[in-house]
Write an enzyme that holds these catalytic residues in place. Sequence first.
Site, PDB file in Angstrom:
ATOM      1  CG  ASN A 142      39.884 -18.707 -25.334  1.00 50.32           C
ATOM      2  OD1 ASN A 142      39.928 -18.600 -26.547  1.00 50.32           O
ATOM      3  ND2 ASN A 142      38.839 -19.223 -24.699  1.00 50.32           N
ATOM      4  CG  ASP A 143      43.871 -18.817 -20.295  1.00 45.79           C
ATOM      5  OD1 ASP A 143      43.961 -17.602 -20.056  1.00 45.79           O
ATOM      6  OD2 ASP A 143      43.011 -19.550 -19.779  1.00 45.79           O
TER       7      ASP A 143
ATOM      8  NE  ARG B 190      40.582 -15.394 -21.633  1.00 48.29           N
ATOM      9  CZ  ARG B 190      40.253 -16.655 -21.420  1.00 48.29           C
ATOM     10  NH1 ARG B 190      41.160 -17.498 -20.915  1.00 48.29           N
ATOM     11  NH2 ARG B 190      39.065 -17.104 -21.714  1.00 48.29           N
TER      12      ARG B 190
ATOM     13  CD  GLU C 284      44.168 -23.221 -19.743  1.00 46.35           C
ATOM     14  OE1 GLU C 284      43.366 -22.532 -20.395  1.00 46.35           O
ATOM     15  OE2 GLU C 284      43.880 -23.705 -18.629  1.00 46.35           O
TER      16      GLU C 284
ATOM     17  CG  HIS D 291      35.715 -16.036 -18.618  1.00 50.47           C
ATOM     18  ND1 HIS D 291      37.031 -15.728 -18.397  1.00 50.47           N
ATOM     19  CD2 HIS D 291      35.696 -17.301 -19.102  1.00 50.47           C
ATOM     20  CE1 HIS D 291      37.764 -16.783 -18.691  1.00 50.47           C
ATOM     21  NE2 HIS D 291      36.984 -17.745 -19.112  1.00 50.47           N
TER      22      HIS D 291
ATOM     23  CB  CYS E 180      38.325 -26.791 -25.732  1.00 55.28           C
ATOM     24  SG  CYS E 180      39.525 -26.484 -24.439  1.00 55.28           S
TER      25      CYS E 180
ATOM     26  NE  ARG F 233      38.244 -25.107 -17.477  1.00 55.79           N
ATOM     27  CZ  ARG F 233      38.284 -24.010 -18.229  1.00 55.79           C
ATOM     28  NH1 ARG F 233      39.156 -23.920 -19.208  1.00 55.79           N
ATOM     29  NH2 ARG F 233      37.453 -23.034 -18.012  1.00 55.79           N
TER      30      ARG F 233
HETATM   31  C1  PEP Z   1      41.123 -21.362 -23.060  1.00 54.96           C
HETATM   32  O1  PEP Z   1      41.896 -20.761 -22.301  1.00 54.96           O
HETATM   33  O2  PEP Z   1      41.265 -21.381 -24.299  1.00 54.96           O
HETATM   34  C2  PEP Z   1      39.962 -22.086 -22.537  1.00 54.96           C
HETATM   35  C3  PEP Z   1      39.252 -22.867 -23.310  1.00 54.96           C
HETATM   36  O3  PEP Z   1      39.642 -21.895 -21.235  1.00 54.96           O
HETATM   37  P1  PEP Z   1      38.957 -20.546 -20.683  1.00 54.96           P
HETATM   38  O4  PEP Z   1      38.497 -19.730 -21.856  1.00 54.96           O
HETATM   39  O5  PEP Z   1      37.828 -20.971 -19.820  1.00 54.96           O
HETATM   40  O6  PEP Z   1      40.075 -19.916 -19.918  1.00 54.96           O
HETATM   41 MG    MG Z   2      41.817 -21.102 -20.192  1.00 54.01          MG
END
Ligand code: PEP
Ligand code: MG
Length: 608
Positions: free
Chosen positions: A464-465, A475, A441, A200, A512, A343
């Site tokens: 990402n998740d 990650r 995810e 993040h 996303c 979200r």
């Molecule tokens: C993801 O997990 O791909 C996502 C878009 O959410 P975040 O990166 O906020 O966990």
């Molecule tokens: Mg996520």
Amino acid sequence: MSPDHSPADGRLIGMPASPGIVIGPVHLLLWEVPDVAHRIIADEAVPAEISRLHEAINTAKERLALVKARAEKHAGPEEAAIFEVQVAILSDIELIESVETLIRRNIGAEKAFDLVLIEWRQNFARHTQPMIRERVGDLTDVHIRVLSVLLGLPDHDPVDLPKGSNAILVTHDLTPSLTVQLDRDTIAAIATDAGTRTSHVAILARSLGLPAVVGLRNATHQLKGDEQVILDGSAGLIIPDPTDAQIAAYSDRAAREAADTAELQSLAGAEPVTLDGIRIILRANVDLPEEAEYAAHSGAEGVGLMRTEFLVVGRATMPDEEEQYRAYVKVVKAFDDHPIVIRTFDMGGDKLPVGGYPTEANPFLGWRAIRMCLDESELFKTQLRALLRAAMHGDVRIMLPLVITVDEVRQARRLLEEAAAELDARGVDYRHDLPLGVMVETPAAAVAADTLVKDVAFFSIGTNDLVQYTLAVDRGNANLASRFTPLHPAVLRLIRRTVEVGDQNGLEVSVCGEMASQPLMAFALIGLGVRQLSVAGRSVPLVKRIVRGVSAEIAREAAEAAISTQTAREAEHELRTRLFAAFGDAPFLRDGLPEFVDGNTFEGISGP
Ligand code: PEP
Ligand code: MG
């Protein structure tokens, strides 16, 4: 190239997190609890030592007042409230008396303070009440701040930097209290030992438009502080004490990158249609309400993911319904009539709310996202009421994070109905029929996507998740970055499965996660049948260029070939060959790939 590799010329290699080149001085921020030697004092020295403690506490409080005032100015009063909690800790009679007691037992002030804070932090971390556990982060900040005063160590707060410093903030990781101090008038770039492209800190840096390199592992010890460096956010590297020739070369590159960005920006008004006429919907990810305006100008057709937890990260108090309502309306109004997918809070993992988070052995497998919201129903309903009200101004859609079972969706829907009833009781206007969708995810959601279709309005794949949970690769762990391979056949198959289930049931499916922002991966996603992508505002023109330069049929063939391989590296090869055939070996295709400048092999992105 492994991220801790430091070539002979002294460059520090990390991971590209947010593009851009900055040449400036290092502002080193070592926010770590210092080592404290044990010092025995004579009985006669006790009163003077107690006075020294009080002076240090007062100095720390003055410092916090200054930091708070500065944070208030550029981050807002709510964000700055985190520092009030720390002032309150420093005024706690019980804490001060405990330290005084140890000093009276002939322990020097700094050791006495250190021992008490270690004990308090341990007790808070083990506390049964989450609210108490959440204070551990504040205790740590206070621990470091007071010890720094007592030991005469430099105070590193970025607030000291004069305007226009163009400084490169180098630190281990961005803590909430650091994040709210990020003043773009003084900090021009960020470099951290920790983190990866999908952690993040990287996401936030991209939102703020700050060039960033993460995963440098040891930069806080390799750099002295105050020296001049070049930070290259596209390549993920830092060059300390650059030569005149390097400065000239990088200044040229910076000018070229600026020209490329301006050229790409000219695509803002163009339609994202593939060469064979397939219309792709391109939306923006918005992490901070302030970004919405910029994202709208980038040519995004609405918001595919608003990460609302960034309204909370680093705050001492939760935003109330009114404040949230204003934040959501701001985003909705920036985009006229386009859809805005908001979200619900995805707190936990590495997004820490309200001064910390319950200490858990496995935070990414822990009490995060929808799990926390369903358990904290008042907190969740406050957000849902704000969303229902904001929907009066536009096409708001609600998205639930980290869903693994339809039970969670049903429970969330019940709370949404309760939230609506509460607004009815207050006689407040709101919209009733908001679409409720889910993030896919987790492997659970992807494999069993068919179990969700009757209860949800759309799917959005959070790669990402999804990559993290499918491959069991953290990650945010810089040591594992080369193993974080979105093109692994297992990930590609889960994405394809989700798209198929969505198509069979008439549900929109978007992506996303970060994958959507990277040219090669965006190409793969189009080939897998994804027709909606949501990317960082700054990546919208780049992805639009990819969409307009490829044929969906060739992307389909490429994805078909990629998904039939055995490894991520082979999949990448299949995709790359076809994408390069469309564009040639253009540097922009390599956005986010480690070898962009270094001349490493392109294979680098797929890892072992
Ligand atoms: C993801 O997990 O791909 C996502 C878009 O959410 P975040 O990166 O906020 O966990
Ligand atoms: Mg996520």
